[in-house]
Design a protein around this motif. Structure first.
Motif, PDB file in Angstrom:
ATOM      1  N   ARG A   1       6.559 -16.209  -7.136  1.00 46.27           N
ATOM      2  CA  ARG A   1       6.823 -16.858  -5.838  1.00 46.27           C
ATOM      3  C   ARG A   1       6.589 -15.892  -4.678  1.00 46.27           C
ATOM      4  NH1 ARG A   1      12.361 -20.454  -6.440  1.00 46.27           N
ATOM      5  NH2 ARG A   1      11.812 -21.492  -8.395  1.00 46.27           N
ATOM      6  N   LEU A   2       7.060 -14.653  -4.836  1.00 45.76           N
ATOM      7  CA  LEU A   2       6.866 -13.662  -3.774  1.00 45.76           C
ATOM      8  C   LEU A   2       5.369 -13.399  -3.564  1.00 45.76           C
ATOM      9  CD1 LEU A   2       9.748 -11.149  -4.630  1.00 45.76           C
ATOM     10  CD2 LEU A   2       9.684 -12.751  -2.718  1.00 45.76           C
ATOM     11  N   ARG A   3       4.624 -13.356  -4.660  1.00 49.64           N
ATOM     12  CA  ARG A   3       3.166 -13.131  -4.556  1.00 49.64           C
ATOM     13  C   ARG A   3       2.471 -14.322  -3.903  1.00 49.64           C
ATOM     14  NH1 ARG A   3      -0.057 -12.015  -9.994  1.00 49.64           N
ATOM     15  NH2 ARG A   3       0.554 -14.174 -10.361  1.00 49.64           N
ATOM     16  N   ASP A   4       2.854 -15.529  -4.304  1.00 47.74           N
ATOM     17  CA  ASP A   4       2.237 -16.731  -3.725  1.00 47.74           C
ATOM     18  C   ASP A   4       2.490 -16.801  -2.217  1.00 47.74           C
ATOM     19  OD1 ASP A   4       1.353 -17.401  -6.215  1.00 47.74           O
ATOM     20  OD2 ASP A   4       2.835 -18.987  -6.569  1.00 47.74           O
ATOM     21  N   ASN A   5       3.673 -16.347  -1.819  1.00 53.17           N
ATOM     22  CA  ASN A   5       4.048 -16.387  -0.407  1.00 53.17           C
ATOM     23  C   ASN A   5       3.349 -15.292   0.413  1.00 53.17           C
ATOM     24  OD1 ASN A   5       5.837 -17.340   1.804  1.00 53.17           O
ATOM     25  ND2 ASN A   5       6.722 -15.292   1.613  1.00 53.17           N
ATOM     26  N   ASN A   6       3.000 -14.184  -0.248  1.00 47.85           N
ATOM     27  CA  ASN A   6       2.398 -13.031   0.451  1.00 47.85           C
ATOM     28  C   ASN A   6       1.475 -12.294  -0.519  1.00 47.85           C
ATOM     29  OD1 ASN A   6       1.816 -10.866   2.078  1.00 47.85           O
ATOM     30  ND2 ASN A   6       3.914 -10.111   2.245  1.00 47.85           N
ATOM     31  N   PRO A   7       0.244 -12.817  -0.703  1.00 51.03           N
ATOM     32  CA  PRO A   7      -0.650 -12.280  -1.733  1.00 51.03           C
ATOM     33  C   PRO A   7      -1.106 -10.834  -1.506  1.00 51.03           C
ATOM     34  CG  PRO A   7      -1.405 -14.428  -0.937  1.00 51.03           C
ATOM     35  CD  PRO A   7      -0.343 -13.961  -0.013  1.00 51.03           C
ATOM     36  N   HIS A   8      -1.164 -10.397  -0.254  1.00 58.01           N
ATOM     37  CA  HIS A   8      -1.665  -9.036   0.029  1.00 58.01           C
ATOM     38  C   HIS A   8      -0.699  -8.275   0.930  1.00 58.01           C
ATOM     39  CE1 HIS A   8      -5.367 -10.422  -1.772  1.00 58.01           C
ATOM     40  NE2 HIS A   8      -5.398 -11.427  -0.913  1.00 58.01           N
ATOM     41  N   PRO A   9       0.460  -7.921   0.392  1.00 56.29           N
ATOM     42  CA  PRO A   9       1.463  -7.257   1.236  1.00 56.29           C
ATOM     43  C   PRO A   9       1.089  -5.803   1.509  1.00 56.29           C
ATOM     44  CG  PRO A   9       2.194  -7.232  -1.027  1.00 56.29           C
ATOM     45  CD  PRO A   9       0.895  -7.993  -1.006  1.00 56.29           C
ATOM     46  N   THR A  10       1.559  -5.285   2.618  1.00 58.70           N
ATOM     47  CA  THR A  10       1.374  -3.856   2.888  1.00 58.70           C
ATOM     48  C   THR A  10       2.526  -3.365   3.750  1.00 58.70           C
ATOM     49  OG1 THR A  10      -0.168  -2.153   3.611  1.00 58.70           O
ATOM     50  CG2 THR A  10      -0.063  -4.143   4.971  1.00 58.70           C
ATOM     51  N   THR A  11       2.521  -2.090   4.019  1.00 58.09           N
ATOM     52  CA  THR A  11       3.584  -1.504   4.840  1.00 58.09           C
ATOM     53  C   THR A  11       3.497  -2.013   6.274  1.00 58.09           C
ATOM     54  OG1 THR A  11       4.488   0.590   5.653  1.00 58.09           O
ATOM     55  CG2 THR A  11       2.121   0.513   5.337  1.00 58.09           C
ATOM     56  N   GLU A  12       4.629  -1.988   6.969  1.00 55.83           N
ATOM     57  CA  GLU A  12       4.634  -2.355   8.386  1.00 55.83           C
ATOM     58  C   GLU A  12       4.418  -1.134   9.283  1.00 55.83           C
ATOM     59  OE1 GLU A  12       6.981  -6.469   8.786  1.00 55.83           O
ATOM     60  OE2 GLU A  12       8.328  -4.757   8.595  1.00 55.83           O
ATOM     61  N   LEU A  13       4.227   0.020   8.664  1.00 55.48           N
ATOM     62  CA  LEU A  13       3.881   1.228   9.424  1.00 55.48           C
ATOM     63  C   LEU A  13       2.394   1.176   9.779  1.00 55.48           C
ATOM     64  CD1 LEU A  13       5.722   3.877   7.226  1.00 55.48           C
ATOM     65  CD2 LEU A  13       6.347   3.265   9.567  1.00 55.48           C
ATOM     66  N   ASN A  14       2.060   1.561  10.999  1.00 59.32           N
ATOM     67  CA  ASN A  14       0.654   1.599  11.417  1.00 59.32           C
ATOM     68  C   ASN A  14       0.001   2.899  10.934  1.00 59.32           C
ATOM     69  OD1 ASN A  14       1.098  -0.780  12.786  1.00 59.32           O
ATOM     70  ND2 ASN A  14       1.396   0.200  14.773  1.00 59.32           N
ATOM     71  N   PHE A  15      -1.139   2.774  10.272  1.00 58.60           N
ATOM     72  CA  PHE A  15      -1.864   3.969   9.843  1.00 58.60           C
ATOM     73  C   PHE A  15      -3.316   3.601   9.575  1.00 58.60           C
ATOM     74  CE2 PHE A  15      -0.959   1.927   5.867  1.00 58.60           C
ATOM     75  CZ  PHE A  15      -1.968   2.316   4.999  1.00 58.60           C
ATOM     76  N   SER A  16      -4.195   4.608   9.671  1.00 60.35           N
ATOM     77  CA  SER A  16      -5.603   4.337   9.358  1.00 60.35           C
ATOM     78  C   SER A  16      -6.185   5.374   8.406  1.00 60.35           C
ATOM     79  CB  SER A  16      -6.432   4.282  10.650  1.00 60.35           C
ATOM     80  OG  SER A  16      -6.329   5.505  11.339  1.00 60.35           O
ATOM     81  N   SER A  17      -5.329   6.224   7.840  1.00 64.20           N
ATOM     82  CA  SER A  17      -5.780   7.214   6.849  1.00 64.20           C
ATOM     83  C   SER A  17      -4.569   7.636   6.020  1.00 64.20           C
ATOM     84  CB  SER A  17      -6.360   8.443   7.547  1.00 64.20           C
ATOM     85  OG  SER A  17      -5.328   9.160   8.222  1.00 64.20           O
ATOM     86  N   PRO A  18      -4.798   8.198   4.823  1.00 61.41           N
ATOM     87  CA  PRO A  18      -3.662   8.691   4.036  1.00 61.41           C
ATOM     88  C   PRO A  18      -2.815   9.709   4.804  1.00 61.41           C
ATOM     89  CG  PRO A  18      -5.616   8.570   2.653  1.00 61.41           C
ATOM     90  CD  PRO A  18      -6.070   8.286   4.056  1.00 61.41           C
ATOM     91  N   PHE A  19      -3.459  10.529   5.631  1.00 58.99           N
ATOM     92  CA  PHE A  19      -2.700  11.522   6.401  1.00 58.99           C
ATOM     93  C   PHE A  19      -1.782  10.842   7.421  1.00 58.99           C
ATOM     94  CE2 PHE A  19      -2.300  14.230  10.218  1.00 58.99           C
ATOM     95  CZ  PHE A  19      -1.517  15.236   9.668  1.00 58.99           C
ATOM     96  N   GLU A  20      -2.306   9.873   8.149  1.00 56.26           N
ATOM     97  CA  GLU A  20      -1.471   9.151   9.117  1.00 56.26           C
ATOM     98  C   GLU A  20      -0.301   8.466   8.406  1.00 56.26           C
ATOM     99  OE1 GLU A  20      -3.614   6.486  11.632  1.00 56.26           O
ATOM    100  OE2 GLU A  20      -4.745   8.071  12.631  1.00 56.26           O
TER     101      GLU A  20
END
Length: 211
Positions: A12-31
């Protein structure tokens, strides 16, 4: 809780949000690494406010190291524990430059050797930056795992071990994000919003609310 119920919850959690990610803004592993270090005892919203300004000026180990501790503090002083975080981040940048060719390592041992990086931070970076099936247990996940009966444990390490044991492989990479978001917005600390919860009928919490 039986495994069939756990799988239904995760589905159910997957169906509701298939591609979850962090709410932190970043554009590289370092960030991401810097944002996660800053996020200890701070909100993602507060961290994003600071890093939006910081990363537009300095978003590599060399550039942040060049700011120095005092220069970095100017960007992060709105965040809790900013003094110690600034010192840790400058040390981490130096280590990344000297020992890792300015790249964020993709293994736990090397990550945890960096200043300000504990098991939880390493798990977030390994999972979110490198797609590894690690599960970082923060206060939200600890609460959800215990309250629902999904993976009870008396401390964060016990809950992490239990989750790694009971979560099937197909859900492992994303479960960390689903549980955090569930704890942040639905299964909140003071009074869970059971009335608007999509897994309410599967949850084993005894004192459910109508909210």
């Amino acid at each position: 809780m039986n495994q069939q119920k756990r799988i239904e919850i995760l589905t159910r959690l997957r169906d509701n949000n298939p591609h979850p990610t962090t709410e932190l803004n970043f554009s590289s592993p370092f960030e991401l690494l810097i944002a996660v270090i800053l996020s200890a005892q701070a909100t993602d919203k507060g961290v994003n406010k600071a890093t939006d300004k910081l990363f537009s000026v300095a978003n590599t180990p060399e550039k942040i190291y060049a700011l120095g501790v005092d220069g970095l503090k100017e960007y992060i002083k709105t965040i809790g524990l900013y003094n110690s975080k600034a010192e840790n981040i400058i040390k981490t940048c130096k280590d990344l430059i000297d020992k890792h060719h300015s790249q964020v390592p993709d293994n736990r041992e090397a990550l945890e050797a960096l200043a300000g990086v504990g098991r939880k931070t390493a798990n977030v970076v390994l999972n979110t930056a490198f797609g590894q099936p690690t599960i970082a247990v923060d206060t939200h996940i600890f609460r959800v795992a215990n309250r629902t009966g999904f993976a009870p444990g008396k401390d964060v390490v016990k809950v992490e071990e239990k989750l790694l044991k009971v979560v099937p492989e197909e859900f492992k990479v994303d479960v960390h994000h689903w549980l955090i978001l569930h704890g942040r917005y639905t299964c909140i600390a003071r009074k869970p919003r059971c009335g608007s919860c999509l897994i309410e009928d599967l949850c084993e919490f005894k004192e459910k609310t109508d909210v």
